[in-house]
Design a protein around this motif. Sequence first.
Motif, PDB file in Angstrom:
ATOM      1  N   UNK A  13       1.600  -2.047  -7.550  1.00  0.00           N
ATOM      2  CA  UNK A  13       2.695  -3.008  -7.516  1.00  0.00           C
ATOM      3  C   UNK A  13       3.975  -2.418  -8.100  1.00  0.00           C
ATOM      4  N   UNK A  14       3.921  -1.237  -8.679  1.00  0.00           N
ATOM      5  CA  UNK A  14       5.117  -0.707  -9.340  1.00  0.00           C
ATOM      6  C   UNK A  14       5.623   0.555  -8.657  1.00  0.00           C
ATOM      7  N   UNK A  15       5.602   0.508  -7.350  1.00  0.00           N
ATOM      8  CA  UNK A  15       6.332   1.536  -6.620  1.00  0.00           C
ATOM      9  C   UNK A  15       5.595   2.829  -6.387  1.00  0.00           C
ATOM     10  N   UNK A  16       4.348   2.782  -5.908  1.00  0.00           N
ATOM     11  CA  UNK A  16       3.723   4.045  -5.523  1.00  0.00           C
ATOM     12  C   UNK A  16       3.952   4.331  -4.047  1.00  0.00           C
ATOM     13  N   UNK A  17       4.629   3.395  -3.347  1.00  0.00           N
ATOM     14  CA  UNK A  17       4.714   3.578  -1.897  1.00  0.00           C
ATOM     15  C   UNK A  17       5.436   4.867  -1.510  1.00  0.00           C
ATOM     16  N   UNK A  18       6.370   5.317  -2.347  1.00  0.00           N
ATOM     17  CA  UNK A  18       7.029   6.588  -2.004  1.00  0.00           C
ATOM     18  C   UNK A  18       6.016   7.738  -2.016  1.00  0.00           C
ATOM     19  N   UNK A  19       4.882   7.532  -2.703  1.00  0.00           N
ATOM     20  CA  UNK A  19       3.863   8.582  -2.757  1.00  0.00           C
ATOM     21  C   UNK A  19       2.915   8.503  -1.557  1.00  0.00           C
ATOM     22  N   UNK A  20       3.123   7.484  -0.708  1.00  0.00           N
ATOM     23  CA  UNK A  20       2.383   7.401   0.553  1.00  0.00           C
ATOM     24  C   UNK A  20       3.283   7.909   1.679  1.00  0.00           C
ATOM     25  N   UNK A  21       4.148   8.838   1.343  1.00  0.00           N
ATOM     26  CA  UNK A  21       5.121   9.362   2.305  1.00  0.00           C
ATOM     27  C   UNK A  21       5.480  10.779   1.861  1.00  0.00           C
ATOM     28  N   UNK A  22       6.161  11.502   2.733  1.00  0.00           N
ATOM     29  CA  UNK A  22       6.672  12.821   2.364  1.00  0.00           C
ATOM     30  C   UNK A  22       7.853  13.129   3.273  1.00  0.00           C
ATOM     31  N   UNK A  23       8.341  14.359   3.239  1.00  0.00           N
ATOM     32  CA  UNK A  23       9.525  14.716   4.034  1.00  0.00           C
ATOM     33  C   UNK A  23       9.263  14.591   5.541  1.00  0.00           C
ATOM     34  N   UNK A  24       8.001  14.686   5.942  1.00  0.00           N
ATOM     35  CA  UNK A  24       7.682  14.594   7.374  1.00  0.00           C
ATOM     36  C   UNK A  24       7.767  13.180   7.915  1.00  0.00           C
ATOM     37  N   UNK A  25       7.449  12.175   7.076  1.00  0.00           N
ATOM     38  CA  UNK A  25       7.425  10.755   7.477  1.00  0.00           C
ATOM     39  C   UNK A  25       6.506  10.524   8.679  1.00  0.00           C
ATOM     40  N   UNK A  26       5.389  11.237   8.699  1.00  0.00           N
ATOM     41  CA  UNK A  26       4.434  11.093   9.806  1.00  0.00           C
ATOM     42  C   UNK A  26       3.113  10.537   9.279  1.00  0.00           C
ATOM     43  N   UNK A  27       2.671  11.062   8.140  1.00  0.00           N
ATOM     44  CA  UNK A  27       1.398  10.653   7.536  1.00  0.00           C
ATOM     45  C   UNK A  27       1.707   9.702   6.382  1.00  0.00           C
ATOM     46  N   UNK A  28       0.950   8.606   6.314  1.00  0.00           N
ATOM     47  CA  UNK A  28       1.151   7.652   5.211  1.00  0.00           C
ATOM     48  C   UNK A  28      -0.206   7.257   4.655  1.00  0.00           C
ATOM     49  N   UNK A  29      -0.583   7.839   3.538  1.00  0.00           N
ATOM     50  CA  UNK A  29      -1.862   7.528   2.902  1.00  0.00           C
ATOM     51  C   UNK A  29      -1.574   6.865   1.562  1.00  0.00           C
ATOM     52  N   UNK A  30      -2.151   5.685   1.391  1.00  0.00           N
ATOM     53  CA  UNK A  30      -1.824   4.933   0.182  1.00  0.00           C
ATOM     54  C   UNK A  30      -2.731   5.347  -0.973  1.00  0.00           C
ATOM     55  N   UNK A  31      -2.137   5.853  -2.058  1.00  0.00           N
ATOM     56  CA  UNK A  31      -2.982   6.214  -3.200  1.00  0.00           C
ATOM     57  C   UNK A  31      -3.403   4.966  -3.976  1.00  0.00           C
ATOM     58  N   UNK A  32      -4.457   5.110  -4.778  1.00  0.00           N
ATOM     59  CA  UNK A  32      -4.857   3.999  -5.643  1.00  0.00           C
ATOM     60  C   UNK A  32      -3.903   3.921  -6.842  1.00  0.00           C
TER      61      UNK A  32
END
Length: 438
Positions: A13-32
């Motif tokens: 809830x405190x902003x890990x979504x940027x870590x489900x992204x990278x410079x490619x913006x193709x793969x999005x895996x949500x960390x715990x």
Amino acid sequence: MVPGRGGEYRGLDTGVMEFADDFGHIVHLQPRAVERPRDAADIVRVLEHAKRERINVAARGRGHSVFGQCQVDDGIVLDMSGLAGIEVNGDTARVGAGVSWGDVLRATVPLGLAPPVLTDYVGLSVGGTLSVGGIGATSFRFGAQTDQVRAMTVVTGTGEIVECSATRERGLFDAVRAGLGQIGIVTRVDLPLIAVPEQVRHYRIPYPTIDELLSALERFVAERKFDQLSGVGVIDPDGHWTYHIDAVFEGVGEGLGKAGLDVAGVDITPASYLEYGTRLDAAIEQWRTAGLFDAPHPWLDVFVPGPALRGFARTVVRSLGPRDLGTDGAMILIYPIAESSTPLLPIQAGRGYLFDVLRCNVGASSERVDELLRDNRSLYEAAMQVGGTLYPISAVCMSTQDWQRHFGSQWGPLQRAKQQFDPHGIIGSNYRAPWPRS
Ligand SMILES: Cc1cc2nc3c(=O)[nH]c(=O)nc-3n(C[C@H](O)[C@H](O)[C@H](O)COP(=O)(O)OP(=O)(O)OC[C@H]3O[C@@H](n4cnc5c(N)ncnc54)[C@H](O)[C@@H]3O)c2cc1C
């Protein structure tokens, strides 16, 4: 949450979504969760927790991967930015793995020193580029950044904090450099420094065709008149290619005379060593402002043996149109490279080249990105047919067989290193060979 931790924890809830992204913006895996360790001991605690929970841990430097290399599905991302600190002692810089190469430059250039190899963009982390190789415009003289490391401190998957170098714990040293963040978490690095001048001259030399660019690049490498070299190609919306070489002479004295160049059409820009080394910071900021940073970047990067370069380059240029490469923030880049001594870096013996297809596909739908990924696969296979190999910063889907072929004779040693240093298979992103888990 990791018990007894010293670093900072961020829940979903405190902003890990940027870590489900990278410079490619193709793969999005949500960390715990995301942890920001401050030291190696924090990392040991995270790894113990991950082992108990049977989840994976991946390090993230600056997130400039393009295909999920620093993401982990339902695992823990280590935000390495807290591993900071730069100490210069004689001709060695001892740096935290989370610092950027730009930070290193800003600390060392005032002392007349710099690492021998820098990436073109220095906003990447030291740990991030040493996990892949690190190629730059001086690589034709010094090889990859991984060839130039003196020592590293690594937290292994068994929770040990190990100092390694060419003479100490060599197995770990060889498995971590260009090991794609799969074997251990690098916390500290000793980098060699060489003397650098205050000023450089940058020559932007245009060529009408890719063949002429490649001939000139080969000649400049052989003649050693320039200190930094890379070839660039861009395409305009009408499909017209333009080419140039970025050549740098370090120093002010002999300049063009030393280069023996006809001055016509050549842009010559004097700059301080630091200004030139950090020149792309401003360009990247412009990309951000123009929205190019947020576009998909399905990059393809391959190492191509010298004798095959011309044929491969023609294939690439023929196959790419403006919609395939992109016309803003997109280019092909060619770096000559000296032989590498990093076992896991698959650069060919003799003179090799890094060939980058740096796509920037503004507004591309996910179907279009899938097509471009298939194109990457075709170009990768074309490279392999002529003895080329993947630089795994790329957006290319890899099967277990592909990884096996990629690592070749190093596959066995890498498997053994994984078994020895991370037997529970905790460390690593989802972009990797599927290791057995005990
Ligand atoms: C604009 C741009 C310019 C680039 N220029 C160049 C260039 O000139 N030359 C070149 O060779 N490459 C270049 N690259 C590619 C770049 O080197 C790699 O993608 C690099 O891995 C990114 O560094 P990072 O700090 O963002 O790492 P991340 O993307 O955060 O991580 C990359 C990999 O390293 C691992 N990792 C990160 N830190 C650690 C650590 N401390 N310990 C263990 N594993 C770790 C991650 O788990 C992941 O597998 C460029 C990329 C971009 C986007």
